[in-house]
Design an enzyme around this catalytic site. Structure first.
Site, mmCIF file in Angstrom:
data_model
loop_
_atom_site.group_PDB
_atom_site.id
_atom_site.type_symbol
_atom_site.label_atom_id
_atom_site.label_comp_id
_atom_site.label_asym_id
_atom_site.label_seq_id
_atom_site.Cartn_x
_atom_site.Cartn_y
_atom_site.Cartn_z
ATOM 1 N N THR A 141 53.430 -24.435 76.903
ATOM 2 C CA THR A 141 52.200 -24.515 76.105
ATOM 3 C C THR A 141 51.363 -25.706 76.549
ATOM 4 O O THR A 141 50.164 -25.576 76.836
ATOM 5 C CB THR A 141 52.546 -24.674 74.602
ATOM 6 O OG1 THR A 141 53.449 -23.633 74.232
ATOM 7 C CG2 THR A 141 51.297 -24.619 73.740
ATOM 8 N N PHE A 150 67.047 -26.037 67.024
ATOM 9 C CA PHE A 150 65.813 -25.675 66.338
ATOM 10 C C PHE A 150 65.609 -26.659 65.183
ATOM 11 O O PHE A 150 66.489 -26.834 64.343
ATOM 12 C CB PHE A 150 65.921 -24.244 65.819
ATOM 13 C CG PHE A 150 64.644 -23.721 65.240
ATOM 14 C CD1 PHE A 150 63.602 -23.323 66.058
ATOM 15 C CD2 PHE A 150 64.483 -23.623 63.862
ATOM 16 C CE1 PHE A 150 62.418 -22.853 65.518
ATOM 17 C CE2 PHE A 150 63.299 -23.147 63.314
ATOM 18 C CZ PHE A 150 62.271 -22.764 64.152
ATOM 19 N N GLY A 163 51.516 -26.794 63.828
ATOM 20 C CA GLY A 163 52.642 -27.724 63.711
ATOM 21 C C GLY A 163 52.286 -29.197 63.696
ATOM 22 O O GLY A 163 53.006 -30.002 63.129
ATOM 23 N N LYS A 220 61.846 -32.272 73.209
ATOM 24 C CA LYS A 220 63.124 -31.564 73.395
ATOM 25 C C LYS A 220 63.344 -31.409 74.903
ATOM 26 O O LYS A 220 63.248 -30.318 75.471
ATOM 27 C CB LYS A 220 63.047 -30.196 72.706
ATOM 28 C CG LYS A 220 64.382 -29.680 72.235
ATOM 29 C CD LYS A 220 64.314 -28.233 71.830
ATOM 30 C CE LYS A 220 63.760 -28.007 70.455
ATOM 31 N NZ LYS A 220 63.833 -26.576 70.068
ATOM 32 N N ARG A 225 57.072 -26.533 56.393
ATOM 33 C CA ARG A 225 56.180 -27.505 57.048
ATOM 34 C C ARG A 225 55.978 -28.740 56.174
ATOM 35 O O ARG A 225 55.657 -29.806 56.657
ATOM 36 C CB ARG A 225 54.817 -26.877 57.331
ATOM 37 C CG ARG A 225 54.834 -25.734 58.340
ATOM 38 C CD ARG A 225 53.407 -25.396 58.747
ATOM 39 N NE ARG A 225 53.290 -24.086 59.387
ATOM 40 C CZ ARG A 225 53.476 -23.871 60.687
ATOM 41 N NH1 ARG A 225 53.793 -24.859 61.489
ATOM 42 N NH2 ARG A 225 53.324 -22.660 61.191
ATOM 43 N N GLU A 230 50.603 -33.275 69.818
ATOM 44 C CA GLU A 230 51.554 -32.150 69.721
ATOM 45 C C GLU A 230 52.677 -32.468 68.743
ATOM 46 O O GLU A 230 53.018 -33.637 68.542
ATOM 47 C CB GLU A 230 52.174 -31.864 71.097
ATOM 48 C CG GLU A 230 51.516 -30.736 71.859
ATOM 49 C CD GLU A 230 51.825 -29.343 71.315
ATOM 50 O OE1 GLU A 230 52.217 -29.216 70.131
ATOM 51 O OE2 GLU A 230 51.659 -28.379 72.071
ATOM 52 N N ASP A 231 53.255 -31.434 68.154
ATOM 53 C CA ASP A 231 54.411 -31.632 67.295
ATOM 54 C C ASP A 231 55.689 -31.771 68.120
ATOM 55 O O ASP A 231 56.460 -32.695 67.936
ATOM 56 C CB ASP A 231 54.540 -30.484 66.275
ATOM 57 C CG ASP A 231 54.515 -29.095 66.916
ATOM 58 O OD1 ASP A 231 54.298 -28.984 68.156
ATOM 59 O OD2 ASP A 231 54.700 -28.097 66.202
ATOM 60 N N ASP A 267 58.792 -28.361 74.115
ATOM 61 C CA ASP A 267 60.068 -27.673 74.304
ATOM 62 C C ASP A 267 60.179 -27.287 75.791
ATOM 63 O O ASP A 267 60.503 -28.129 76.617
ATOM 64 C CB ASP A 267 60.047 -26.468 73.353
ATOM 65 C CG ASP A 267 61.337 -25.688 73.313
ATOM 66 O OD1 ASP A 267 62.375 -26.219 73.696
ATOM 67 O OD2 ASP A 267 61.307 -24.512 72.887
#
Ligand code: 5GP
Length: 188
Positions: free
Chosen positions: A111, A156, A48, A135, A169, A103-104, A107
């Site tokens: 991770t 999302f 991502g 987020k 993407r 990071e993209d 959430d």
């Protein structure tokens, strides 16, 4: 041939290409200033963050190198226990280096929390995080974010590296799917 899922008319642009480009330039300038005279290693999390990385690194005006990691989360239950599978580890050691995770989106935070703990155990000189999207409303574990592009609501999002079923993407903007986007296509 597999019919790709491609429904641009069912997307609502949430962050425009211009807004992203301007913010990424600002982040690059800030990072260049903060790391001036230091040895900087960007660690991008596949897949991502590749689009963000490619733009961000061209706005970082100090010498730096790049490496990649790939992770995969297990099912929801295991994930909430904070277990993340490493699909690809770094190629180079990070001992005594200034590491910046790219990071993209953050959430739940699981991770990133796992990655931070894993990388910290390798004793880098410093460890910080830049994420394009935050987020925050969905956070389950508290992870420190040093540089944030945009805060996004609990929805999302896709585009600019973020996928739906591996597609989208390549969109140069961030979009939120409208109602019907996730429906099955009608039978031929
Ligand atoms: P976390 O462990 O913070 O819950 O999840 C982070 C990862 O989940 C992100 O790196 C990303 O791959 C995925 N993810 C979380 N939210 C979204 C979203 O809105 N859209 C997409 N495409 N991926 C997301």
């Amino acid at each position: 041939m597999i019919q790709p899922h491609w429904r641009l008319e069912q997307l609502e642009t949430f962050i425009t290409e211009e807004q992203i480009q301007q913010r990424v330039a600002e982040l690059g300038a800030q990072i260049s200033e903060d790391y001036r005279g230091k040895d900087l290693l960007l660690v991008a999390i596949l897949k991502g963050s590749v689009v963000f990385l490619a733009d961000l690194m061209r706005h970082i005006t100090i010498p730096h190198s790049v490496d990649f990691m790939a992770t995969s989360s297990y099912g929801a239950a295991t994930r909430s226990a904070g277990i993340v599978r490493i699909l690809k580890d770094l190629d180079i050691p990070i001992l005594d280096r200034n590491v910046l995770i790219v990071e993209d989106i953050v959430d739940t935070g699981h991770t990133l929390n796992y990655l931070r703990r894993m990388l910290l155990s390798r004793e880098p000189a410093s460890l910080r995080v830049v994420t394009l999207l935050d987020k925050r409303a969905r956070r389950e574990v508290d992870v420190p974010l040093d540089y944030v592009g945009f805060e996004v609501p609990n929805a999302f999002v896709i585009g600019y590296g973020l996928d739906y079923a591996e597609f989208y993407r390549n969109l140069p903007y961030i979009a939120i799917p409208k109602e019907g986007f996730f429906d099955e296509p009608p039978e031929e």
